[in-house]
Design a protein around this motif. Structure first.
Motif, PDB file in Angstrom:
ATOM      1  N   LYS A   1      -4.538   1.178   2.909  1.00  0.00           N
ATOM      2  CA  LYS A   1      -4.725  -0.643   2.139  1.00  0.00           C
ATOM      3  C   LYS A   1      -6.116  -1.277   2.933  1.00  0.00           C
ATOM      4  O   LYS A   1      -6.794  -1.567   3.254  1.00  0.00           O
ATOM      5  CB  LYS A   1      -3.716  -1.228   2.634  1.00  0.00           C
ATOM      6  CG  LYS A   1      -2.660  -1.129   0.884  1.00  0.00           C
ATOM      7  CD  LYS A   1      -1.537  -2.239   0.564  1.00  0.00           C
ATOM      8  CE  LYS A   1      -1.292  -1.334  -0.771  1.00  0.00           C
ATOM      9  NZ  LYS A   1      -1.823  -2.512  -1.786  1.00  0.00           N
TER      10      LYS A   1
ATOM     11  N   LEU B   1       4.569   2.084  -5.186  1.00  0.00           N
ATOM     12  CA  LEU B   1       4.088   2.442  -4.375  1.00  0.00           C
ATOM     13  C   LEU B   1       5.119   3.024  -3.741  1.00  0.00           C
ATOM     14  O   LEU B   1       4.664   4.861  -3.087  1.00  0.00           O
ATOM     15  CB  LEU B   1       3.305   1.527  -3.663  1.00  0.00           C
ATOM     16  CG  LEU B   1       2.277   1.935  -2.781  1.00  0.00           C
ATOM     17  CD1 LEU B   1       1.373   2.831  -3.193  1.00  0.00           C
ATOM     18  CD2 LEU B   1       1.441   0.730  -2.429  1.00  0.00           C
ATOM     19  N   ASN B   2       5.746   2.521  -3.501  1.00  0.00           N
ATOM     20  CA  ASN B   2       6.735   3.639  -2.160  1.00  0.00           C
ATOM     21  C   ASN B   2       7.676   4.422  -2.763  1.00  0.00           C
ATOM     22  O   ASN B   2       8.140   5.471  -1.359  1.00  0.00           O
ATOM     23  CB  ASN B   2       7.807   2.275  -1.412  1.00  0.00           C
ATOM     24  CG  ASN B   2       7.187   1.433  -1.009  1.00  0.00           C
ATOM     25  OD1 ASN B   2       5.921   1.667  -0.326  1.00  0.00           O
ATOM     26  ND2 ASN B   2       7.704  -0.181  -0.376  1.00  0.00           N
TER      27      ASN B   2
ATOM     28  N   SER C   1      -5.104   9.048  -1.600  1.00  0.00           N
ATOM     29  CA  SER C   1      -4.685   7.699  -0.835  1.00  0.00           C
ATOM     30  C   SER C   1      -4.862   6.586  -1.010  1.00  0.00           C
ATOM     31  O   SER C   1      -5.513   5.728  -1.267  1.00  0.00           O
ATOM     32  CB  SER C   1      -3.835   7.283  -0.390  1.00  0.00           C
ATOM     33  OG  SER C   1      -2.507   6.053  -0.120  1.00  0.00           O
TER      34      SER C   1
ATOM     35  N   ILE D   1      -0.171   4.418   3.440  1.00  0.00           N
ATOM     36  CA  ILE D   1      -0.788   3.581   2.936  1.00  0.00           C
ATOM     37  C   ILE D   1      -1.161   1.945   3.603  1.00  0.00           C
ATOM     38  O   ILE D   1      -1.805   1.960   2.666  1.00  0.00           O
ATOM     39  CB  ILE D   1       1.307   3.446   2.220  1.00  0.00           C
ATOM     40  CG1 ILE D   1       2.088   4.318   0.827  1.00  0.00           C
ATOM     41  CG2 ILE D   1       0.524   2.163   1.312  1.00  0.00           C
ATOM     42  CD1 ILE D   1       3.177   4.012   0.519  1.00  0.00           C
TER      43      ILE D   1
ATOM     44  N   GLU E   1      -6.056   3.586  -3.983  1.00  0.00           N
ATOM     45  CA  GLU E   1      -6.103   2.334  -3.538  1.00  0.00           C
ATOM     46  C   GLU E   1      -7.793   1.209  -3.878  1.00  0.00           C
ATOM     47  O   GLU E   1      -7.547   0.477  -4.491  1.00  0.00           O
ATOM     48  CB  GLU E   1      -5.571   1.782  -1.978  1.00  0.00           C
ATOM     49  CG  GLU E   1      -4.748   2.563  -1.941  1.00  0.00           C
ATOM     50  CD  GLU E   1      -3.508   0.911  -2.368  1.00  0.00           C
ATOM     51  OE1 GLU E   1      -3.524   0.311  -2.694  1.00  0.00           O
ATOM     52  OE2 GLU E   1      -2.099   1.264  -2.618  1.00  0.00           O
TER      53      GLU E   1
END
Length: 251
Positions: free
Chosen positions: A109, A95-96, A6, A105, A10
């Motif tokens: 980020k 994204l979800n 992830s 997530i 990102e």
């Protein structure tokens, strides 16, 4: 392992983004000004000797100019740009639907913002060394007279990095909460200007936007700024995390 994937995903989103260019340009902005000044005046940091430790003088002088406004403003812009990327591209729903938790997530980020800040600090320190070495080689025909105080550099950079964390945390919270990019920038700018105006106030540590400037020009009798910055960050991140996972519609 999912967090690493992830995080990589990102980070790829930031390539050639405004935030990436901001870290590059912002990191070299002040050092280039110093370099141009040295070249124009045909001098180098060796001129500081014997009145000061030349590298410490250069570092503190540059950070003094950077920490008052440019550093916190850069943090505000970068944090908001990276966080708002999904709103801008309308990709929150996409994204979800990926096989990763909201926690992953959220942390990925935030970690990307931290990495971007580290990238800025790296560029800034490279700029400091460059502005110190090049004029010395050109005008003095040798390297600067004193060795680089590495531990001092690490200590100053660590304090300033910690001072940025509350700003990152509050901008992250605001940028996740509101879709409009201007809201995050507006709140950040008002908070920063208000903090600079009230910098002499003994309770200025209550403002998360005051920490970078307080390190160079704030009241000396306030509580430990590093400890208060970390506490402020943890509290803001806890609030931000709760609001993020409890929000029904995240995009």
């Amino acid at each position: 392992m999912k967090f690493i994937y992830s995080l990589q995903s990102e980070w790829l989103k930031t390539k050639r983004s405004a935030a990436s260019w901001l870290s590059l340009i912002g990191g070299f902005f002040v050092p280039i000004i110093y370099l141009i000044t040295f070249l124009k005046e045909k001098t180098s940091i060796n001129s500081y000797y014997p009145f000061a430790n030349i590298w410490k003088q250069l570092l503190l002088s540059m950070w003094g100019n950077m920490a008052m406004f440019l550093l916190p403003m850069g943090v505000i812009l970068a944090s908001s740009l990276i966080t708002q990327m999904e709103f801008k591209n309308n990709t929150w729903k996409q994204l979800n639907t990926t096989p990763q938790s909201y926690t992953t997530i959220f942390l990925a980020k935030f970690s990307v913002i931290m990495l971007m800040m580290m990238k800025f600090f790296l560029f800034f320190n490279i700029g400091i060394f460059t502005s110190g070495i090049i004029p010395s080689l050109i005008f003095d025909h040798h390297l600067p007279m004193m060795p680089v105080p590495v531990l001092f550099f690490i200590k100053v950079n660590a304090k300033l990095f910690l001072s940025c964390l509350p700003i990152i945390a509050i901008q992250y919270l605001i940028s996740l909460k509101f879709k409009n990019f201007l809201v995050a920038i507006g709140v950040g700018l008002l908070g920063l200007i208000g903090s600079l105006i009230g910098l002499g106030w003994k309770y200025i540590y209550l403002s998360p936007y005051s920490y970078p400037a307080s390190l160079v020009a704030g009241p000396k009798d306030q509580i430990n700024p590093q400890i208060s910055a970390v506490v402020y960050t943890l509290v803001l991140m806890a609030i931000s995390y709760y609001l993020f996972i409890s929000k029904k519609e995240k995009g």
